[in-house]
Design a protein around this motif. Structure first.
Motif, PDB file in Angstrom:
ATOM      1  N   TYR A 210     -12.657  38.329 -22.220  1.00  0.00           N
ATOM      2  CA  TYR A 210     -12.570  37.430 -23.364  1.00  0.00           C
ATOM      3  C   TYR A 210     -13.661  36.356 -23.312  1.00  0.00           C
ATOM      4  CZ  TYR A 210      -7.865  39.444 -23.443  1.00  0.00           C
ATOM      5  OH  TYR A 210      -6.813  40.308 -23.455  1.00  0.00           O
ATOM      6  N   ASP A 211     -14.270  36.106 -24.445  1.00  0.00           N
ATOM      7  CA  ASP A 211     -15.307  35.071 -24.542  1.00  0.00           C
ATOM      8  C   ASP A 211     -14.619  33.752 -24.901  1.00  0.00           C
ATOM      9  OD1 ASP A 211     -17.620  33.664 -24.746  1.00  0.00           O
ATOM     10  OD2 ASP A 211     -18.471  34.813 -26.402  1.00  0.00           O
ATOM     11  N   LEU A 212     -14.091  33.074 -23.903  1.00  0.00           N
ATOM     12  CA  LEU A 212     -13.229  31.915 -24.134  1.00  0.00           C
ATOM     13  C   LEU A 212     -13.948  30.757 -24.810  1.00  0.00           C
ATOM     14  CD1 LEU A 212     -11.161  31.859 -20.805  1.00  0.00           C
ATOM     15  CD2 LEU A 212     -10.472  32.728 -23.037  1.00  0.00           C
ATOM     16  N   LYS A 213     -15.248  30.646 -24.569  1.00  0.00           N
ATOM     17  CA  LYS A 213     -15.962  29.505 -25.157  1.00  0.00           C
ATOM     18  C   LYS A 213     -15.866  29.485 -26.677  1.00  0.00           C
ATOM     19  CE  LYS A 213     -20.596  31.503 -25.716  1.00  0.00           C
ATOM     20  NZ  LYS A 213     -20.305  32.878 -25.261  1.00  0.00           N
ATOM     21  N   GLN A 214     -15.741  30.676 -27.278  1.00  0.00           N
ATOM     22  CA  GLN A 214     -15.695  30.739 -28.740  1.00  0.00           C
ATOM     23  C   GLN A 214     -14.485  30.001 -29.310  1.00  0.00           C
ATOM     24  OE1 GLN A 214     -18.159  31.715 -30.412  1.00  0.00           O
ATOM     25  NE2 GLN A 214     -19.345  33.004 -29.046  1.00  0.00           N
ATOM     26  N   LEU A 215     -13.412  29.902 -28.537  1.00  0.00           N
ATOM     27  CA  LEU A 215     -12.222  29.199 -29.008  1.00  0.00           C
ATOM     28  C   LEU A 215     -12.486  27.710 -29.219  1.00  0.00           C
ATOM     29  CD1 LEU A 215      -9.413  30.816 -26.818  1.00  0.00           C
ATOM     30  CD2 LEU A 215      -9.739  31.078 -29.284  1.00  0.00           C
ATOM     31  N   PHE A 216     -13.405  27.149 -28.446  1.00  0.00           N
ATOM     32  CA  PHE A 216     -13.656  25.707 -28.513  1.00  0.00           C
ATOM     33  C   PHE A 216     -14.741  25.355 -29.529  1.00  0.00           C
ATOM     34  CE2 PHE A 216     -12.090  26.773 -24.301  1.00  0.00           C
ATOM     35  CZ  PHE A 216     -11.005  25.896 -24.180  1.00  0.00           C
ATOM     36  N   ILE A 217     -15.539  26.348 -29.913  1.00  0.00           N
ATOM     37  CA  ILE A 217     -16.572  26.108 -30.922  1.00  0.00           C
ATOM     38  C   ILE A 217     -15.901  26.075 -32.293  1.00  0.00           C
ATOM     39  CG2 ILE A 217     -18.714  26.946 -31.964  1.00  0.00           C
ATOM     40  CD1 ILE A 217     -19.301  28.403 -29.338  1.00  0.00           C
ATOM     41  N   GLY A 218     -15.859  24.908 -32.894  1.00  0.00           N
ATOM     42  CA  GLY A 218     -15.189  24.754 -34.177  1.00  0.00           C
ATOM     43  C   GLY A 218     -13.740  24.339 -34.077  1.00  0.00           C
ATOM     44  N   ALA A 219     -13.218  24.122 -32.858  1.00  0.00           N
ATOM     45  CA  ALA A 219     -11.811  23.727 -32.690  1.00  0.00           C
ATOM     46  C   ALA A 219     -11.591  22.243 -32.913  1.00  0.00           C
ATOM     47  CB  ALA A 219     -11.320  24.122 -31.296  1.00  0.00           C
ATOM     48  N   GLU A 220     -12.666  21.482 -33.065  1.00  0.00           N
ATOM     49  CA  GLU A 220     -12.606  20.054 -33.394  1.00  0.00           C
ATOM     50  C   GLU A 220     -11.805  19.240 -32.375  1.00  0.00           C
ATOM     51  OE1 GLU A 220     -12.124  19.127 -37.624  1.00  0.00           O
ATOM     52  OE2 GLU A 220     -12.155  21.291 -38.017  1.00  0.00           O
ATOM     53  N   ARG A 443     -12.328  33.655 -53.207  1.00  0.00           N
ATOM     54  CA  ARG A 443     -12.126  34.123 -51.834  1.00  0.00           C
ATOM     55  C   ARG A 443     -13.154  33.488 -50.899  1.00  0.00           C
ATOM     56  NH1 ARG A 443      -8.655  38.186 -51.037  1.00  0.00           N
ATOM     57  NH2 ARG A 443      -9.684  38.790 -49.101  1.00  0.00           N
ATOM     58  N   GLY A 444     -13.369  32.196 -51.112  1.00  0.00           N
ATOM     59  CA  GLY A 444     -14.338  31.454 -50.316  1.00  0.00           C
ATOM     60  C   GLY A 444     -13.677  30.688 -49.189  1.00  0.00           C
ATOM     61  N   SER A 445     -14.383  29.701 -48.668  1.00  0.00           N
ATOM     62  CA  SER A 445     -13.883  28.871 -47.577  1.00  0.00           C
ATOM     63  C   SER A 445     -13.846  27.414 -48.016  1.00  0.00           C
ATOM     64  CB  SER A 445     -14.770  29.009 -46.338  1.00  0.00           C
ATOM     65  OG  SER A 445     -14.392  28.066 -45.348  1.00  0.00           O
ATOM     66  N   ILE A 446     -12.753  26.731 -47.692  1.00  0.00           N
ATOM     67  CA  ILE A 446     -12.631  25.307 -48.055  1.00  0.00           C
ATOM     68  C   ILE A 446     -13.515  24.444 -47.173  1.00  0.00           C
ATOM     69  CG2 ILE A 446     -10.294  25.586 -48.952  1.00  0.00           C
ATOM     70  CD1 ILE A 446      -9.340  24.274 -46.277  1.00  0.00           C
ATOM     71  N   SER A 447     -14.035  25.006 -46.087  1.00  0.00           N
ATOM     72  CA  SER A 447     -14.957  24.269 -45.230  1.00  0.00           C
ATOM     73  C   SER A 447     -16.024  25.208 -44.715  1.00  0.00           C
ATOM     74  CB  SER A 447     -14.229  23.620 -44.055  1.00  0.00           C
ATOM     75  OG  SER A 447     -15.153  22.936 -43.225  1.00  0.00           O
ATOM     76  N   ALA A 448     -17.255  24.990 -45.157  1.00  0.00           N
ATOM     77  CA  ALA A 448     -18.354  25.848 -44.724  1.00  0.00           C
ATOM     78  C   ALA A 448     -18.932  25.387 -43.399  1.00  0.00           C
ATOM     79  CB  ALA A 448     -19.449  25.868 -45.782  1.00  0.00           C
ATOM     80  N   ILE A 452     -12.203  21.022 -40.643  1.00  0.00           N
ATOM     81  CA  ILE A 452     -10.952  20.724 -41.348  1.00  0.00           C
ATOM     82  C   ILE A 452     -10.573  19.264 -41.167  1.00  0.00           C
ATOM     83  CG2 ILE A 452      -8.490  21.258 -41.477  1.00  0.00           C
ATOM     84  CD1 ILE A 452     -10.286  23.437 -42.580  1.00  0.00           C
ATOM     85  N   GLY A 453     -10.668  18.773 -39.932  1.00  0.00           N
ATOM     86  CA  GLY A 453     -10.358  17.381 -39.644  1.00  0.00           C
ATOM     87  C   GLY A 453      -8.977  16.989 -40.112  1.00  0.00           C
ATOM     88  N   ALA A 454      -8.861  15.741 -40.617  1.00  0.00           N
ATOM     89  CA  ALA A 454      -7.609  15.257 -41.191  1.00  0.00           C
ATOM     90  C   ALA A 454      -7.555  15.539 -42.679  1.00  0.00           C
ATOM     91  CB  ALA A 454      -7.479  13.756 -40.943  1.00  0.00           C
ATOM     92  N   MET A 455      -8.724  15.724 -43.277  1.00  0.00           N
ATOM     93  CA  MET A 455      -8.814  15.833 -44.732  1.00  0.00           C
ATOM     94  C   MET A 455      -8.206  17.112 -45.281  1.00  0.00           C
ATOM     95  SD  MET A 455     -12.344  15.943 -46.951  1.00  0.00           S
ATOM     96  CE  MET A 455     -12.367  16.368 -48.695  1.00  0.00           C
ATOM     97  N   LYS A 456      -8.351  18.232 -44.547  1.00  0.00           N
ATOM     98  CA  LYS A 456      -8.040  19.523 -45.146  1.00  0.00           C
ATOM     99  C   LYS A 456      -6.927  20.292 -44.446  1.00  0.00           C
ATOM    100  CE  LYS A 456     -12.841  19.961 -46.716  1.00  0.00           C
ATOM    101  NZ  LYS A 456     -14.076  20.766 -46.709  1.00  0.00           N
ATOM    102  N   THR A 457      -6.146  19.626 -43.591  1.00  0.00           N
ATOM    103  CA  THR A 457      -5.076  20.337 -42.889  1.00  0.00           C
ATOM    104  C   THR A 457      -4.101  20.973 -43.877  1.00  0.00           C
ATOM    105  OG1 THR A 457      -3.831  18.263 -42.711  1.00  0.00           O
ATOM    106  CG2 THR A 457      -5.186  18.892 -40.827  1.00  0.00           C
ATOM    107  N   HIS A 458      -3.774  20.253 -44.938  1.00  0.00           N
ATOM    108  CA  HIS A 458      -2.827  20.770 -45.926  1.00  0.00           C
ATOM    109  C   HIS A 458      -3.409  21.915 -46.745  1.00  0.00           C
ATOM    110  CE1 HIS A 458      -5.418  18.135 -48.256  1.00  0.00           C
ATOM    111  NE2 HIS A 458      -4.964  18.705 -49.360  1.00  0.00           N
ATOM    112  N   ALA A 459      -4.739  22.005 -46.767  1.00  0.00           N
ATOM    113  CA  ALA A 459      -5.410  22.994 -47.617  1.00  0.00           C
ATOM    114  C   ALA A 459      -5.781  24.263 -46.872  1.00  0.00           C
ATOM    115  CB  ALA A 459      -6.663  22.372 -48.234  1.00  0.00           C
TER     116      ALA A 459
END
Length: 492
Positions: A210-220, A443-448, A452-459
């Motif tokens: 498993y490439d574990l580092k990928q889990l932390f890239i973008g995990a904020e 069928r896009g992404s709400i964050s390119a 997500i941060g705090a702003m888009k958790t609900h979305a």
């Protein structure tokens, strides 16, 4: 002023004087900023850590810790995990979605003191650096070795590489060099219980499980704290050129992109879209001016094209041939174009694109949405958002001043900006969930690229299926069962 009402999904313990006494055993006094300390810091000292740069998100942290080593980060997390104290990792705090701002009174863990380059191999181009290194400083560090950082951002003078990786920042070079998921080779991460996960490899190929580092890239920062990064830096191009093109219609953008890709092929490094409102705003606030008033007359939008290659004469010839082809066509795709003739002109053309964010901030309060939608829909999304706000009676000088769009055509990333005099509930309610519904329709992404941060958790359900979100929650629980890491971010 309207701030987002942030809330934490778990019950955490507030920081106490007893906790500070423990941190004081291994942290220097200068590494602790707190209103609870024996010599309490002022609220003014804490203010920059409790608010994002736009002034949109507000936290109430009493304590900021600024460790200088990975071991100190480990000791902090070990204690916080045992006491169930929330921790918010913070880099340059340049994000746009409130991802590095405390929800309530969690500890802010600033990485700014972890700012050393650990190694650089000029042969392979592999750089190993602490997470708190400023992106621009790393750019300057590798420049004498004829290398560049694979990521370039408008906030490069203050953002930190750890934060870049934690948010999987995209930026201006993604078209040429790809995302951080590809260029990051290894990470050093401190897990919530204090365990140091050392995957700081300098290998380009490692097919061992498993490439574990990928889990932390973008995990904020919700799974652990990135303390160091191993990243592949590409060789610096021997020649860089750019051209700004004025287009009579947005309908010409995609045919132009196809033509540019075909003629410039391997030397194409950026293809940026700027609508007329964004262009005029950048010029108004002195962010660069590459075209005369006659040249911009009748232009509906603009495109910035950059090339990076190995021989200047070759690249300039290809660009000149492209311009000649575009302008001599029976039905020209562009009205006119200006090719940079000097380093100053090169910088001035880029200033138009990079300066839009600053120009918007000078006009008022910005609602910023970085979304991924089909390239053909960029203008439609901006225009429809403008009309939607007009239908709500909000498009006027006392509410919404203007709506604009710009972004990276090469990777389908539109930056949709709505500028108003103030953050108002009625504007917020008109924009959300409207924009997320539009994204979902495509069928896009709400964050390119901002996260997500705090702003888009609900979305998040607008872009992720229920199954995907459930798996994300399970991964979060495995790494952080106490829920101390960056609470209230990414997942509700």
């Amino acid at each position: 002023m309207l701030s987002y009402r942030l809330s934490s999904p778990v019950k955490l313990t507030p920081v106490t004087e007893h906790d500070l006494a423990h941190f004081s055993k291994f942290l220097q006094p200068s590494s602790i900023i707190s209103t609870l300390s024996p010599n309490p810091s002022s609220q003014d000292e804490l203010a920059p850590y409790n608010s994002d740069w736009m002034g949109r998100y507000k936290g109430h942290s009493t304590t900021v810790l600024k460790p200088k080593t990975t071991q100190e980060v480990s000791e902090i997390l070990k204690w916080c995990n045992a006491k169930r104290i929330g921790v918010v990792p913070q880099g340059g705090n340049t994000g746009l979605v409130g991802g590095s701002v405390p929800v309530n009174d969690e500890i802010v863990l600033s990485l700014s003191n972890l700012n050393k380059v650990r190694s650089f191999d000029p042969v392979s181009g592999i750089l190993v650096a602490d997470a708190g290194c400023i992106l621009e400083s790393l750019t300057d560090y590798v420049a004498p070795h004829n290398h560049i950082m694979p990521i370039d951002l408008g906030a490069k003078g203050s953002c930190q590489i750890g934060g870049n990786v934690a948010t999987n920042a995209g930026g201006l070079r993604l078209l040429r060099y790809g995302s951080l998921h590809g260029t990051v080779l290894g990470l050093e991460v401190v897990l919530p219980d204090g365990t140091i996960l050392d995957q700081l490899t300098t290998l380009r190929k490692d097919n061992t499980g498993y490439d574990l580092k990928q889990l932390f890239i973008g995990a904020e920062g919700t799974l652990g704290v990135i303390t160091a990064v191993s990243i592949l830096t590409p060789p610096a191009p021997q020649a860089s050129n750019n051209v700004i093109l004025a287009l009579p219609s947005f309908d010409n953008v995609l045919p132009l992109y196809q033509t540019v890709k075909r003629h410039l092929s391997e030397i194409l490094s950026a293809f940026e879209f700027i609508d007329r409102t964004a262009y005029d705003l950048a010029v108004k606030h002195g962010q660069g001016r590459a075209l005369s008033e006659d040249d911009v007359e009748g232009a509906e939008c603009f495109v910035l094209v950059e090339t990076s290659g190995g021989r200047r004469e070759h690249d300039e010839e290809k660009l000149s041939d492209l311009l000649e082809l575009l302008l001599s066509a029976d039905k020209p795709l562009v009205n006119t174009g200006v090719l940079s003739q000097s380093p100053a002109q090169f910088s001035s053309i880029w200033a138009l694109r990079e300066g839009v964010t600053e120009a918007v901030s000078k006009e008022g309060k910005a609602y910023k949405y970085d979304i991924s939608v089909p390239l053909s829909s960029f203008k439609e999304v901006v225009d429809n958002t403008r009309e939607h706000l007009r239908s709500k009676g909000l498009l006027h000088d006392k509410a919404v001043k203007f709506v604009l769009g710009y972004g990276h055509v090469g990777d389908g990333n539109l930056h949709l900006n709505v500028c108003a005099d103030a953050y108002l509930p009625e504007i917020q309610d008109a924009l959300e969930p409207y924009i997320y519904e539009v994204v979902s329709k495509y069928r896009g992404s709400i964050s390119a690229e901002h996260g997500i941060g705090a702003m888009k958790t609900h979305a998040l359900p607008y872009s992720k299926s229920a199954t995907s979100i459930e798996l994300m929650k399970k991964i979060k629980h495995i790494f952080d069962p106490q829920g101390i890491m960056n609470p209230g971010k990414v997942l509700e």
